[in-house]
Design a protein around this motif. Structure first.
Motif, PDB file in Angstrom:
ATOM      1  N   LYS A  41       0.877  -1.176   0.000  1.00  0.00           N
ATOM      2  CA  LYS A  41       0.000   0.000   0.000  1.00  0.00           C
ATOM      3  C   LYS A  41       0.912   1.223   0.000  1.00  0.00           C
ATOM      4  CE  LYS A  41      -3.413   2.417   2.726  1.00  0.00           C
ATOM      5  NZ  LYS A  41      -4.068   2.491   4.033  1.00  0.00           N
ATOM      6  N   VAL A  42       0.898   1.970  -1.104  1.00  0.00           N
ATOM      7  CA  VAL A  42       1.797   3.111  -1.284  1.00  0.00           C
ATOM      8  C   VAL A  42       0.962   4.384  -1.384  1.00  0.00           C
ATOM      9  CG1 VAL A  42       3.654   4.065  -2.707  1.00  0.00           C
ATOM     10  CG2 VAL A  42       3.363   1.589  -2.560  1.00  0.00           C
ATOM     11  N   GLU A  43       1.384   5.415  -0.635  1.00  0.00           N
ATOM     12  CA  GLU A  43       0.661   6.687  -0.643  1.00  0.00           C
ATOM     13  C   GLU A  43       1.604   7.844  -0.944  1.00  0.00           C
ATOM     14  OE1 GLU A  43      -2.441   7.359   2.444  1.00  0.00           O
ATOM     15  OE2 GLU A  43      -1.439   5.653   3.395  1.00  0.00           O
ATOM     16  N   GLN A  44       1.109   8.804  -1.720  1.00  0.00           N
ATOM     17  CA  GLN A  44       1.852  10.030  -1.960  1.00  0.00           C
ATOM     18  C   GLN A  44       1.494  11.009  -0.856  1.00  0.00           C
ATOM     19  OE1 GLN A  44       1.238  11.907  -5.761  1.00  0.00           O
ATOM     20  NE2 GLN A  44       2.992  13.241  -5.482  1.00  0.00           N
ATOM     21  N   SER A  48       7.035  15.219  -3.411  1.00  0.00           N
ATOM     22  CA  SER A  48       8.271  14.435  -3.490  1.00  0.00           C
ATOM     23  C   SER A  48       8.428  13.420  -2.356  1.00  0.00           C
ATOM     24  CB  SER A  48       9.479  15.370  -3.503  1.00  0.00           C
ATOM     25  OG  SER A  48       9.533  16.109  -2.295  1.00  0.00           O
ATOM     26  N   THR A  49       7.387  13.203  -1.572  1.00  0.00           N
ATOM     27  CA  THR A  49       7.461  12.243  -0.472  1.00  0.00           C
ATOM     28  C   THR A  49       6.365  11.197  -0.613  1.00  0.00           C
ATOM     29  OG1 THR A  49       8.279  13.968   1.015  1.00  0.00           O
ATOM     30  CG2 THR A  49       7.474  11.951   2.041  1.00  0.00           C
ATOM     31  N   TRP A  50       6.764   9.944  -0.520  1.00  0.00           N
ATOM     32  CA  TRP A  50       5.838   8.824  -0.600  1.00  0.00           C
ATOM     33  C   TRP A  50       6.052   7.948   0.620  1.00  0.00           C
ATOM     34  CZ3 TRP A  50       2.779   7.359  -5.046  1.00  0.00           C
ATOM     35  CH2 TRP A  50       2.815   8.303  -6.090  1.00  0.00           C
ATOM     36  N   SER A  51       5.027   7.211   1.014  1.00  0.00           N
ATOM     37  CA  SER A  51       5.169   6.269   2.118  1.00  0.00           C
ATOM     38  C   SER A  51       4.606   4.922   1.693  1.00  0.00           C
ATOM     39  CB  SER A  51       4.471   6.774   3.377  1.00  0.00           C
ATOM     40  OG  SER A  51       3.082   6.783   3.206  1.00  0.00           O
ATOM     41  N   ASP A  82      16.187   9.025  -0.986  1.00  0.00           N
ATOM     42  CA  ASP A  82      16.441   8.918   0.449  1.00  0.00           C
ATOM     43  C   ASP A  82      15.220   8.279   1.094  1.00  0.00           C
ATOM     44  OD1 ASP A  82      17.800   9.213   2.858  1.00  0.00           O
ATOM     45  OD2 ASP A  82      17.092  11.257   3.189  1.00  0.00           O
ATOM     46  N   SER A  83      15.438   7.588   2.204  1.00  0.00           N
ATOM     47  CA  SER A  83      14.299   6.989   2.890  1.00  0.00           C
ATOM     48  C   SER A  83      14.610   6.788   4.369  1.00  0.00           C
ATOM     49  CB  SER A  83      13.934   5.647   2.255  1.00  0.00           C
ATOM     50  OG  SER A  83      14.997   4.723   2.394  1.00  0.00           O
ATOM     51  N   ASN A  93       9.203   5.945   4.697  1.00  0.00           N
ATOM     52  CA  ASN A  93       8.965   7.252   4.078  1.00  0.00           C
ATOM     53  C   ASN A  93      10.107   7.505   3.118  1.00  0.00           C
ATOM     54  OD1 ASN A  93       6.622   7.952   5.708  1.00  0.00           O
ATOM     55  ND2 ASN A  93       8.070   8.071   7.380  1.00  0.00           N
ATOM     56  N   ALA A  94       9.772   7.796   1.866  1.00  0.00           N
ATOM     57  CA  ALA A  94      10.792   7.922   0.831  1.00  0.00           C
ATOM     58  C   ALA A  94      10.687   9.255   0.109  1.00  0.00           C
ATOM     59  CB  ALA A  94      10.657   6.785  -0.172  1.00  0.00           C
ATOM     60  N   GLN A  95      11.846   9.851  -0.149  1.00  0.00           N
ATOM     61  CA  GLN A  95      11.938  11.053  -0.974  1.00  0.00           C
ATOM     62  C   GLN A  95      12.231  10.591  -2.400  1.00  0.00           C
ATOM     63  OE1 GLN A  95      11.439  14.264   0.272  1.00  0.00           O
ATOM     64  NE2 GLN A  95      10.810  13.033   2.012  1.00  0.00           N
ATOM     65  N   VAL A  96      11.520  11.154  -3.362  1.00  0.00           N
ATOM     66  CA  VAL A  96      11.727  10.761  -4.753  1.00  0.00           C
ATOM     67  C   VAL A  96      12.170  11.947  -5.589  1.00  0.00           C
ATOM     68  CG1 VAL A  96      10.051   8.870  -4.623  1.00  0.00           C
ATOM     69  CG2 VAL A  96       9.312  11.114  -5.416  1.00  0.00           C
ATOM     70  N   ASP A  97      12.863  11.624  -6.668  1.00  0.00           N
ATOM     71  CA  ASP A  97      13.297  12.643  -7.633  1.00  0.00           C
ATOM     72  C   ASP A  97      12.698  12.271  -8.978  1.00  0.00           C
ATOM     73  OD1 ASP A  97      14.529  14.478  -9.280  1.00  0.00           O
ATOM     74  OD2 ASP A  97      16.565  13.867  -8.795  1.00  0.00           O
ATOM     75  N   CYS A  98      11.840  13.136  -9.474  1.00  0.00           N
ATOM     76  CA  CYS A  98      11.204  12.906 -10.763  1.00  0.00           C
ATOM     77  C   CYS A  98      11.776  13.840 -11.829  1.00  0.00           C
ATOM     78  CB  CYS A  98       9.693  13.137 -10.653  1.00  0.00           C
ATOM     79  SG  CYS A  98       8.880  12.020  -9.516  1.00  0.00           S
TER      80      CYS A  98
END
Length: 104
Positions: A41-44, A48-51, A82-83, A93-98
């Motif tokens: 189960k992934v949530e935005q 830039s942060t997803w969990s 980063d997470s 909790n993850a930081q993403v780069d798009c």
């Protein structure tokens, strides 16, 4: 006097509207992602942060972090940079780069 009250009400309305349309206020439903036969189960949380919640089948497996990162990258279409774990190790909790980086 009514004119001033009307202006105040309109200004307050604009301010409240700006708060709800902030780029930090992301309103999207959780996504279900299946990776390697495990459902995540992934949530935005923000732009830039997803969990991602730790599924019960993954437990304390040594490869849990790469598996959770893979689920976030699959859901977001972006690269995790980063997470950290939260909620007593039950959520990543993850930081993403798009940006300019290739998307997964």
């Amino acid at each position: 006097m009514k004119y001033v009250a009307g202006l105040a009400a309109a200004g307050l309305s604009l301010l409240l509207g700006a708060c709800t349309s902030s780029p930090m206020a992301v309103q999207s439903p959780p996504q279900t992602v299946v990776s390697d036969g495990i459902t995540y189960k992934v949530e935005q949380v923000t732009a830039s942060t997803w969990s991602v919640a730790l599924p019960s089948g993954l437990g304390d497996a040594p490869n849990k972090t790469p598996s959770l990162v893979k689920a976030v990258e699959k859901a977001s279409g972006c690269k995790v940079t980063d997470s950290t774990y939260g909620r007593q190790g039950t959520v990543l909790n993850a930081q993403v780069d798009c940006g300019a980086k290739p998307k997964n």
